[in-house]
Design an enzyme around this catalytic site. Structure first.
Site, short mmCIF file in Angstrom:
data_model
loop_
_atom_site.label_atom_id
_atom_site.label_comp_id
_atom_site.label_asym_id
_atom_site.label_seq_id
_atom_site.Cartn_x
_atom_site.Cartn_y
_atom_site.Cartn_z
N LEU A 1 15.24 19.25 -20.50
CA LEU A 1 14.33 20.34 -20.79
C LEU A 1 14.67 21.49 -19.86
O LEU A 1 15.00 21.27 -18.69
CB LEU A 1 12.86 19.93 -20.58
CG LEU A 1 12.26 18.91 -21.56
CD1 LEU A 1 10.81 18.63 -21.18
CD2 LEU A 1 12.35 19.41 -22.99
N ASP A 2 14.59 22.72 -20.35
CA ASP A 2 14.92 23.88 -19.54
C ASP A 2 14.00 23.99 -18.32
O ASP A 2 12.90 23.43 -18.29
CB ASP A 2 14.79 25.17 -20.37
CG ASP A 2 15.87 25.28 -21.43
OD1 ASP A 2 16.89 24.56 -21.32
OD2 ASP A 2 15.69 26.07 -22.37
N TYR A 3 14.45 24.77 -17.35
CA TYR A 3 13.73 25.00 -16.10
C TYR A 3 12.28 25.42 -16.35
O TYR A 3 11.36 24.96 -15.66
CB TYR A 3 14.48 26.09 -15.31
CG TYR A 3 13.93 26.42 -13.95
CD1 TYR A 3 14.09 25.55 -12.88
CD2 TYR A 3 13.26 27.62 -13.73
CE1 TYR A 3 13.60 25.86 -11.62
CE2 TYR A 3 12.76 27.94 -12.47
CZ TYR A 3 12.93 27.06 -11.43
OH TYR A 3 12.45 27.37 -10.18
N THR B 1 10.64 25.07 -19.33
CA THR B 1 10.04 24.33 -20.44
C THR B 1 9.23 23.16 -19.89
O THR B 1 9.64 22.50 -18.93
CB THR B 1 11.12 23.81 -21.40
OG1 THR B 1 11.84 24.92 -21.95
CG2 THR B 1 10.50 23.02 -22.56
N HIS C 1 19.43 24.72 -24.73
CA HIS C 1 18.55 25.85 -25.11
C HIS C 1 18.38 25.98 -26.62
O HIS C 1 18.18 27.09 -27.14
CB HIS C 1 19.10 27.17 -24.55
CG HIS C 1 19.45 27.15 -23.10
ND1 HIS C 1 18.55 26.82 -22.11
CD2 HIS C 1 20.62 27.42 -22.46
CE1 HIS C 1 19.14 26.89 -20.93
NE2 HIS C 1 20.39 27.24 -21.12
#
Length: 251
Positions: free
Chosen positions: A100-102, A104, A187
């Protein structure tokens, strides 16, 4: 005798795919000899080291984390930022299932079971990953249809499994959209929205398979119980049977 990459995965070193990368990079030694062949087999008496550290078999552990913002989804960070591993106190060598993104938030699984991680991450097994996105701008039914029809990101056409427009706030100029995908490209959700002209302001993974963050505050975690782990395996095996997909053999 078992293939080296399977032993690494079952020992909690990394997923099967990542274990193969470690071998090819020359970071794995068996009885003092560097191994770079994926066909190498080992037994219980062999001494296996990764980056100079001898591996030990671990009991399998499975965690569900409600990932907060501002935490990186990796085992360590060269910039010194807090990682998802820092949030779960365990001596087991767990690692995140996917990424998961930073910025998110939401459902993230972590484990030291490499075979389990590979099953959950592989797109062909079609485990639902449900995201809720707050996007800048007012989305219309036409925009939703564009997403449903597939969009091109990084020269590849990708399709969501489902897309639903949950809410439009004309006063604030934003929209809330639910999107389900099976892949986990870098992403991916943000890029899919960007491809049709919408920036994602907030993103949360609301569900992974049947798992949600119910009763977990941001940053909190819990262990999966044996029944849940079994259900996740059953979810994949049922789908494979329906699609006549042969499960990956243990090597």
């Amino acid at each position: 005798m078992e293939r080296l990459q399977k032993v690494l995965a079952s020992s909690g070193v990394a997923s099967r795919r990542k274990s193969e990368e470690l071998i090819l990079a020359g970071r794995v030694f068996v009885n003092g000899e560097k191994i770079t062949s994926l066909g190498t087999k080992v037994d219980g008496g062999d001494i296996i080291t990764v980056d100079g550290k001898q591996i030990q078999k671990e009991n399998k552990e499975y965690y569900l984390l409600n990932k907060p913002r501002g935490v990186v989804t990796t085992t360590k960070d060269e910039k010194g930022r807090k990682t998802v591993i820092d949030l779960i106190p365990t001596h087991a060598r767990i690692y995140p299932v996917g990424r998961l993104d930073y910025d998110t938030t939401g459902v993230l699984l972590l484990t030291n079971d490499g075979d389990f991680a590979s099953l959950m991450m592989h797109p062909k097994n079609e485990v639902d990953k449900v995201y809720i996105a707050k996007v800048k701008g007012i989305m219309s039914g036409t925009d939703i249809e564009k997403l449903k029809s597939g969009v091109v990101i990084e020269n590849t056409k990708v399709y969501p499994t489902r897309v639903k427009l949950r809410k439009v706030n004309k006063e604030m100029g934003n929209s809330i959209v639910e999107m389900t995908i099976h892949e986990g490209k870098n992403h991916q959700v943000k890029k899919m929205f960007a491809s049709i002209g919408f920036d994602v302001l907030k993103l949360k993974r609301e569900r992974f398979g049947f798992l949600t963050t119910e009763n977990l505050a941001s940053g909190e975690y819990r262990k999966l119980n044996p029944k849940e782990v079994k259900q996740l395996h059953h979810l994949v095996s049922t789908y494979q049977q329906q699609k006549n997909i042969k499960p990956r053999k243990s090597q």
